[in-house]
Design an enzyme around this catalytic site. Sequence first.
Site: not given
Lengths: 309, 309
Positions: B224, B272
């Site tokens: 993350r 991402h």
Amino acid sequence: MSLLLVAKKRDFSSLENALLEKDPNLDVEIWPRVDKKERVTFAVCWDHPEKVLGNYPNLRAVSSLGAGVNHLLDDKSLDDDVPICRLITGSLQEQMAEYVLNAILNYRHNFYDYVELKKKGSWEQKGIIPKDNTSVGIMGLGEMGKHVATLLEQQGYKVSGWSRSKKELKGMDSFAGKEELDPFLNATNILINLLPLTPETDGILDLELFKKLKKPGYLINVGRGDHLVEEDLIYAFDMGYLQGACLDVFEEEPLPKNHSFWNRKQIMITPHVAAITPAKEAAELLVENYKRAMSGMELLYEVDRERGY
Amino acid sequence: MSLLLVAKKRDFSSLENALLEKDPNLDVEIWPRVDKKERVTFAVCWDHPEKVLGNYPNLRAVSSLGAGVNHLLDDKSLDDDVPICRLITGSLQEQMAEYVLNAILNYRHNFYDYVELKKKGSWEQKGIIPKDNTSVGIMGLGEMGKHVATLLEQQGYKVSGWSRSKKELKGMDSFAGKEELDPFLNATNILINLLPLTPETDGILDLELFKKLKKPGYLINVGRGDHLVEEDLIYAFDMGYLQGACLDVFEEEPLPKNHSFWNRKQIMITPHVAAITPAKEAAELLVENYKRAMSGMELLYEVDRERGY
């Protein structure tokens, strides 16, 4: 008796050290400074000047410094009865397989696009080309091709192979000879060229061939530059036969500054680095073949001059 | 009873189709157009607006649309007794492992340099970072981390793993807990972050950590964005602790236009995309968990709220 290293431009210091480490009694000469031409009995060549081998009357064998030998086969100054051998090491095969896998992953995962998007500061998600929908076809199933096929098969790719004579390999669809080239191409999206360069394979990667590939098509050329008809690659992009290409070898190397490939966004260019022999591994095989040649034994990885590889 | 799909920006049409293909009787709603809030019993969330889940009084379970769940754990509008589950599929694990392998190959083979050199029309051979001299360390050995470790070990990499509790895996050196973080880092060149985001791991990738890595160091962040202290990454380059980084996640996504990362040549940026769930696979797991939630059974990949993953 001496072992001669010949190349137009190449720093041989690490190879020389590795050879002497392997056998301290070896007499290593580096072209062009050669004291006694008569003493040279074994030559190791890479991109060597034309006709230079004719200067050494007592050559018992010549080795390429890589897997390709067309530069030696084409050299008319080399007597027909001097055996030629190639340099094949586990490390070369592994590097080649890694290079090809990397090129495939970059293509499937759109890494080249992300490099471009990064320059623009642009956050744009691209899809992935699924492995299940992608067939890989390998032309040439020699020491390199077999190793590449095995790695890709282990990674879950659908792999086909095409070569002069049928080669069976676990998990691979095998095609052979001219008559099976079309069905091989029809089943291939990502085409990997690892053929030896011979009169039959010179210019084999042309528009007619690209036309027969399954779409979307992609080319990875890690064979020789002369396998590819360079202008046909551009046509193949324009006609939609190919989406892109990753090229490590070129007709002229270094690729000339003004060559149109540099500006083509569909082409990834690497400067003939897919498989670089580590000096230590090269030295081991060269010393082994030097000793074999001196004692009249059969060489490792000796080339069949007729076949051309 | 209905299943609700919630995200700030996302086209849910393919997921909706896949859900209805899996179970034509399913009642699928897409936020923000929800007719009867009382009917919503299962929500699937990705980057969902704050407090929105408080509008649905009859939720029996909530699923993330990915492997990460911190956006759900942080949502105070969600009752503590509503179970949360994650989306883990074989395809996600495979994509993640491929992404990481691709990033490692690009780093070891200098592909990013060749992309730059191509722009300049420059033929310059770079070496390869040998696999034998490179140690890979994986932080986080959950469903993703284990899969990545296995692929890299198969590919001949020296792999270490670090996680909260000791995880044994064939061919991997295992480290666990705070006291074993330093020895893990000291043995690692290429650091791969696949930790869950929890209060303990927030900001864990900082200058102090990078300092302890073996040199040359390289970072792959596919966990993350909040794991990384972004300014410390730049310091780590300047101090020579890291040679480069491949980042798929960021503190703020999309990464803002004016973010300094875009212009850093040491950083590869992907938006991402390391692991994108195919709609069909997502639908299978979501329908299964929907049915389990409706009949009071235990969910697949349910999250331990205490642990945070």
